[in-house]
Design a protein around this motif. Structure first.
Motif, mmCIF file in Angstrom:
data_model
loop_
_atom_site.group_PDB
_atom_site.id
_atom_site.type_symbol
_atom_site.label_atom_id
_atom_site.label_comp_id
_atom_site.label_asym_id
_atom_site.label_seq_id
_atom_site.Cartn_x
_atom_site.Cartn_y
_atom_site.Cartn_z
ATOM 1 N N VAL A 53 4.775 14.531 -9.482
ATOM 2 C CA VAL A 53 3.407 14.222 -10.024
ATOM 3 C C VAL A 53 2.641 13.108 -9.355
ATOM 4 C CG1 VAL A 53 1.996 13.647 -12.268
ATOM 5 C CG2 VAL A 53 4.089 15.060 -12.396
ATOM 6 N N VAL A 54 1.526 13.431 -8.608
ATOM 7 C CA VAL A 54 0.982 12.541 -7.956
ATOM 8 C C VAL A 54 -0.158 11.372 -8.782
ATOM 9 C CG1 VAL A 54 -0.320 11.681 -5.976
ATOM 10 C CG2 VAL A 54 1.148 13.794 -6.004
ATOM 11 N N LEU A 55 0.390 9.965 -8.960
ATOM 12 C CA LEU A 55 -0.404 9.719 -9.836
ATOM 13 C C LEU A 55 -1.207 8.098 -8.917
ATOM 14 C CD1 LEU A 55 1.954 8.917 -12.887
ATOM 15 C CD2 LEU A 55 -0.266 10.525 -12.574
ATOM 16 N N ALA A 56 -2.321 8.021 -8.772
ATOM 17 C CA ALA A 56 -2.914 6.869 -8.028
ATOM 18 C C ALA A 56 -3.183 5.615 -8.883
ATOM 19 C CB ALA A 56 -4.445 7.312 -7.530
ATOM 20 N N HIS A 57 -3.353 4.578 -7.930
ATOM 21 C CA HIS A 57 -3.544 3.341 -8.608
ATOM 22 C C HIS A 57 -4.411 3.325 -9.905
ATOM 23 C CE1 HIS A 57 -0.719 0.519 -6.572
ATOM 24 N NE2 HIS A 57 -1.151 1.380 -5.641
ATOM 25 N N ALA A 58 -5.688 4.241 -9.463
ATOM 26 C CA ALA A 58 -6.660 4.219 -10.700
ATOM 27 C C ALA A 58 -6.306 4.999 -11.743
ATOM 28 C CB ALA A 58 -7.609 5.236 -9.948
ATOM 29 N N ASN A 59 -5.393 5.896 -11.681
ATOM 30 C CA ASN A 59 -4.768 6.574 -12.989
ATOM 31 C C ASN A 59 -4.065 5.479 -13.768
ATOM 32 O OD1 ASN A 59 -3.918 9.294 -10.902
ATOM 33 N ND2 ASN A 59 -5.382 9.367 -12.521
ATOM 34 N N VAL A 83 -5.867 11.597 -15.626
ATOM 35 C CA VAL A 83 -5.235 12.934 -15.236
ATOM 36 C C VAL A 83 -4.824 12.924 -13.631
ATOM 37 C CG1 VAL A 83 -5.810 15.356 -14.691
ATOM 38 C CG2 VAL A 83 -6.381 14.332 -16.967
ATOM 39 N N MET A 84 -3.617 13.333 -13.489
ATOM 40 C CA MET A 84 -2.944 13.150 -12.190
ATOM 41 C C MET A 84 -3.939 13.755 -10.965
ATOM 42 S SD MET A 84 -0.377 16.216 -12.206
ATOM 43 C CE MET A 84 -0.744 18.191 -12.186
ATOM 44 N N ARG A 85 -3.426 13.523 -9.889
ATOM 45 C CA ARG A 85 -4.213 14.034 -8.555
ATOM 46 C C ARG A 85 -3.813 15.308 -8.409
ATOM 47 N NH1 ARG A 85 -7.040 10.269 -9.929
ATOM 48 N NH2 ARG A 85 -7.970 8.709 -8.812
ATOM 49 N N GLY A 86 -2.494 15.870 -8.810
ATOM 50 C CA GLY A 86 -1.779 16.996 -8.514
ATOM 51 C C GLY A 86 -0.409 16.826 -8.378
ATOM 52 N N TYR A 87 0.087 18.005 -8.078
ATOM 53 C CA TYR A 87 1.562 18.144 -7.744
ATOM 54 C C TYR A 87 1.810 17.727 -6.329
ATOM 55 C CZ TYR A 87 2.364 19.943 -12.445
ATOM 56 O OH TYR A 87 2.370 20.217 -13.980
ATOM 57 N N LEU A 88 2.834 17.339 -5.937
ATOM 58 C CA LEU A 88 2.851 16.823 -4.437
ATOM 59 C C LEU A 88 3.444 18.364 -3.712
ATOM 60 C CD1 LEU A 88 3.074 14.761 -2.180
ATOM 61 C CD2 LEU A 88 5.516 14.822 -2.787
ATOM 62 N N ASN A 89 2.537 18.501 -2.769
ATOM 63 C CA ASN A 89 2.945 19.908 -1.922
ATOM 64 C C ASN A 89 2.774 20.785 -2.496
ATOM 65 O OD1 ASN A 89 3.211 17.938 0.393
ATOM 66 N ND2 ASN A 89 5.067 17.560 -0.139
ATOM 67 N N ARG A 90 2.247 21.129 -3.561
ATOM 68 C CA ARG A 90 2.261 22.356 -4.294
ATOM 69 C C ARG A 90 0.602 22.934 -4.578
ATOM 70 N NH1 ARG A 90 6.915 20.192 -5.239
ATOM 71 N NH2 ARG A 90 8.614 21.512 -5.589
ATOM 72 N N VAL A 114 -1.975 6.466 -3.431
ATOM 73 C CA VAL A 114 -0.827 7.140 -4.599
ATOM 74 C C VAL A 114 0.011 5.797 -4.691
ATOM 75 C CG1 VAL A 114 1.055 8.380 -4.659
ATOM 76 C CG2 VAL A 114 -0.739 9.090 -3.252
ATOM 77 N N ALA A 115 0.315 5.382 -6.232
ATOM 78 C CA ALA A 115 1.065 4.529 -6.762
ATOM 79 C C ALA A 115 2.543 4.979 -6.989
ATOM 80 C CB ALA A 115 0.402 3.652 -7.647
ATOM 81 N N LEU A 116 2.369 6.189 -7.958
ATOM 82 C CA LEU A 116 3.823 6.789 -8.176
ATOM 83 C C LEU A 116 3.745 8.199 -7.902
ATOM 84 C CD1 LEU A 116 3.972 5.048 -11.786
ATOM 85 C CD2 LEU A 116 5.124 4.542 -9.818
ATOM 86 N N LEU A 117 4.910 8.678 -7.516
ATOM 87 C CA LEU A 117 5.360 9.984 -7.548
ATOM 88 C C LEU A 117 6.464 10.156 -8.585
ATOM 89 C CD1 LEU A 117 5.574 10.686 -3.739
ATOM 90 C CD2 LEU A 117 3.891 11.485 -5.423
ATOM 91 N N ILE A 118 6.176 10.602 -9.878
ATOM 92 C CA ILE A 118 7.130 10.989 -10.947
ATOM 93 C C ILE A 118 7.421 12.412 -10.918
ATOM 94 C CG2 ILE A 118 7.199 10.722 -13.251
ATOM 95 C CD1 ILE A 118 6.873 8.017 -12.246
ATOM 96 N N TYR A 119 8.787 12.470 -10.816
ATOM 97 C CA TYR A 119 9.431 13.933 -10.804
ATOM 98 C C TYR A 119 9.666 14.419 -12.360
ATOM 99 C CZ TYR A 119 9.151 14.636 -5.908
ATOM 100 O OH TYR A 119 8.784 14.558 -4.822
ATOM 101 N N THR A 120 9.201 15.324 -12.431
ATOM 102 C CA THR A 120 9.191 16.137 -13.722
ATOM 103 C C THR A 120 10.884 16.435 -14.020
ATOM 104 O OG1 THR A 120 9.026 18.462 -12.870
ATOM 105 C CG2 THR A 120 7.041 17.142 -13.784
ATOM 106 N N SER A 121 11.256 16.563 -15.274
ATOM 107 C CA SER A 121 12.649 16.703 -15.375
ATOM 108 C C SER A 121 13.318 17.865 -14.918
ATOM 109 C CB SER A 121 12.751 16.632 -16.949
ATOM 110 O OG SER A 121 11.848 17.721 -17.628
ATOM 111 N N GLY A 122 12.467 19.014 -14.727
ATOM 112 C CA GLY A 122 13.090 20.032 -13.829
ATOM 113 C C GLY A 122 13.954 21.236 -14.804
ATOM 114 N N THR A 123 13.608 21.270 -16.098
ATOM 115 C CA THR A 123 14.121 22.242 -16.807
ATOM 116 C C THR A 123 13.768 23.483 -16.604
ATOM 117 O OG1 THR A 123 12.213 22.017 -18.502
ATOM 118 C CG2 THR A 123 14.089 20.794 -18.664
ATOM 119 N N GLY A 132 0.853 -1.336 0.170
ATOM 120 C CA GLY A 132 0.168 0.082 -0.033
ATOM 121 C C GLY A 132 0.877 1.228 0.142
ATOM 122 N N ALA A 133 2.151 1.010 -0.368
ATOM 123 C CA ALA A 133 2.981 2.453 -0.407
ATOM 124 C C ALA A 133 3.128 2.750 -1.797
ATOM 125 C CB ALA A 133 4.420 2.042 0.165
ATOM 126 N N ALA A 134 3.591 3.878 -2.061
ATOM 127 C CA ALA A 134 3.992 4.459 -3.463
ATOM 128 C C ALA A 134 5.386 4.370 -3.702
ATOM 129 C CB ALA A 134 3.597 6.138 -3.279
#
Length: 482
Positions: free
Chosen positions: A153-159, A339-346, A137-146, A75-77
């Protein structure tokens, strides 16, 4: 539904069918499920539970996939980390994601406990049932930061389930499919298209540790893969192989091209030489990978990234939020279960990006009469020259019509008179000869004078971010230094 129980389900349905292989491991369904349960036991012993985050910093290996599924079982991401990041960059992602542990082969000096990849599956198998729920939450994918600090990016299992199902319906995914993974697993495209796609539909995946154009087709043939996903740079290298390279591609149903614009010459040249349909699509991490795709069996329009995938809605709006007529460019908005759940902590960025259920992509494009999406540019890349709006992608598209052009990137250069002027950087296909005069002549017949680049620079290669996209912020810095 989640994919936390997928390894168990596969082991029951077909115990000895292939699941995940890499350069050294070859796991059938039973071995894969056993490895996931053992890794889950190791994570549980380290204090990982539901709602926690597991950071994974590994090269492309089967162990990375095992660790990801093990986190989901508890049940962890999972938040995959680019192995090439500096210590400070790694620490930033671990801290921002609130990771409980780091799975790595070289994680010394981090602020959280490190679980060595080599011993991740040494424990006795975890006996608990998978705990993940669709809303977890299943994945926290970090944008490339350009542009600024990378965002999670917060992605749930349903996503994930929605995205995999959508992609599968557009490519007729089945148990006979086998992906060859060559893109980095810290990016959502690799996870969705090359791992979860085949595994969810009883297929399998072979993970290539490091891409090498000289050995790629040998690996493709020996693996028996039916498809793969890559970026234009990779296809350019493959197209540039010597003429005597004539691989057997009879088992390959298609290849996917994404992450960056591809020239018509590249798309048609690759398909003609190797006989592999090259399907171009469009998406971003914020929509769990993809939103549109040219159909595998259907009309593929030159210059378009295709119609919306099933379950995805596209809307084009002007600056005031009004929907644009057919053929008129505006910002691309997306809506759907992907569509993502949102950006983490933003929260402030979420408020700007997620509006009334729609994802504001920041991309500019238009829909034609058949609802095919044509991308014009990124809104932030637009150049304003003396009050005239210039979209770099329009210029780049014209430049791709010059024989021999492999990559093209247009940026704005500060100018005392006009504010900004367009500057073009290009690289050539292997063996091709380019001249600035030929490019300028071609551009001069296709574009209004104010859109023509004031400077054309031919270089061996253009800078790219870790996922293969042209890195325009770096290019701007290079241009300013020059």
């Amino acid at each position: 539904m989640t994919y936390a129980s997928l390894p168990d389900q596969r082991a029951v349905a077909a115990p000895h069918a292939p699941a995940v292989a890499d350069d050294t491991l070859d796991l059938d369904n039973t071995a894969f499920a056993d490895a996931v349960r053992r890794a889950a036991a190791t994570l549980r012993a380290a204090g990982v539970g539901r709602g926690d985050v597991v950071a994974i910093k590994l090269p492309n290996t089967a162990v990375l996939v095992v660790a990801m599924f093990a986190a989901w079982r508890l049940g962890a991401a999972a938040t995959p980390i680019n192995p090439s990041l500096t210590t400070a960059e790694v620490e930033y992602q671990i801290s921002d994601a609130g990771a409980k542990v780091l799975v790595s082969s070289d994680g010394a000096g981090t602020s959280v406990p490190v679980l060595e990849a080599d011993s991740l599956t040494a424990a006795e198998p975890d006996g608990g049932e998978p705990e993940a729920e669709p809303t977890d939450v299943a994945l926290l994918i970090y944008t490339s930061g350009t542009t600024g600090r990378p965002k999670g990016v917060v992605l749930a299992h349903a996503n994930l389930v929605s995205m995999v199902s959508t992609n599968a319906s557009s490519s007729d995914m089945s148990e006979s499919d086998h992906s060859l993974l060559i893109l980095p697993l810290f990016h959502v495209n690799a996870i969705i298209v090359s791992v979860l796609g085949p595994l969810a539909y009883e297929g399998c995946v072979t993970i290539a540790g490091r891409f090498d154009p000289r050995t790629f087709f040998d690996r493709l043939e020996s693996s028996g893969a039916t498809y793969f996903s890559a970026v234009p740079t990779i296809y350019t290298m493959l197209l540039g192989l010597p003429p005597e390279v004539k691989p057997d591609t009879s088992k390959v149903r298609f290849a996917v091209c994404g992450a960056a614009p591809a020239s018509v010459e590249l798309l048609e040249g690759f398909e003609k030489r190797y006989g592999i349909p090259l399907i171009e699509g469009y998406g971003l991490s914020e929509c769990t990978c993809s939103a549109t795709c040219n159909p595998l069996d259907g009309v593929r329009k030159v210059g378009s990234v295709g119609p919306a995938l099933p379950g995805v809605e596209i809307k084009i709006v002007d600056r005031d939020g009004r929907e644009c007529p057919t053929g008129e460019p505006g910002e691309v908005l997306l809506r759907g279960e992907n569509v993502m759940r949102g950006y983490l902590n933003r929260p402030e960025e979420n408020e700007k990006t997620l509006v009334d259920g729609w994802l504001r992509t920041g991309d500019v494009g238009y829909l034609d009469e058949d609802a095919y999406l044509f991308l014009v540019d990124r809104a932030k890349d637009m150049i304003i020259r003396g009050g005239e709006n210039i979209y770099p992608k329009e210029i780049e598209t014209v430049v791709y019509g010059v024989p021999g052009v492999a990559e093209a990137a247009v940026i704005g250069r500060p100018d005392d008179k006009y504010g900004e002027v367009p500057v073009l950087y290009v690289s050539a296909h292997p063996g091709a000869e380019l001249t600035t005069a030929a490019i300028a002549e071609h551009v001069g017949t296709q574009l209004a004078k104010y859109k023509r680049p004031v400077d054309i620079i031919i270089t061996d290669t253009l800078p790219k971010n870790p996922v293969g996209k042209l890195d325009k912020p770096t290019l701007r810095r290079i241009d300013q230094s020059a």
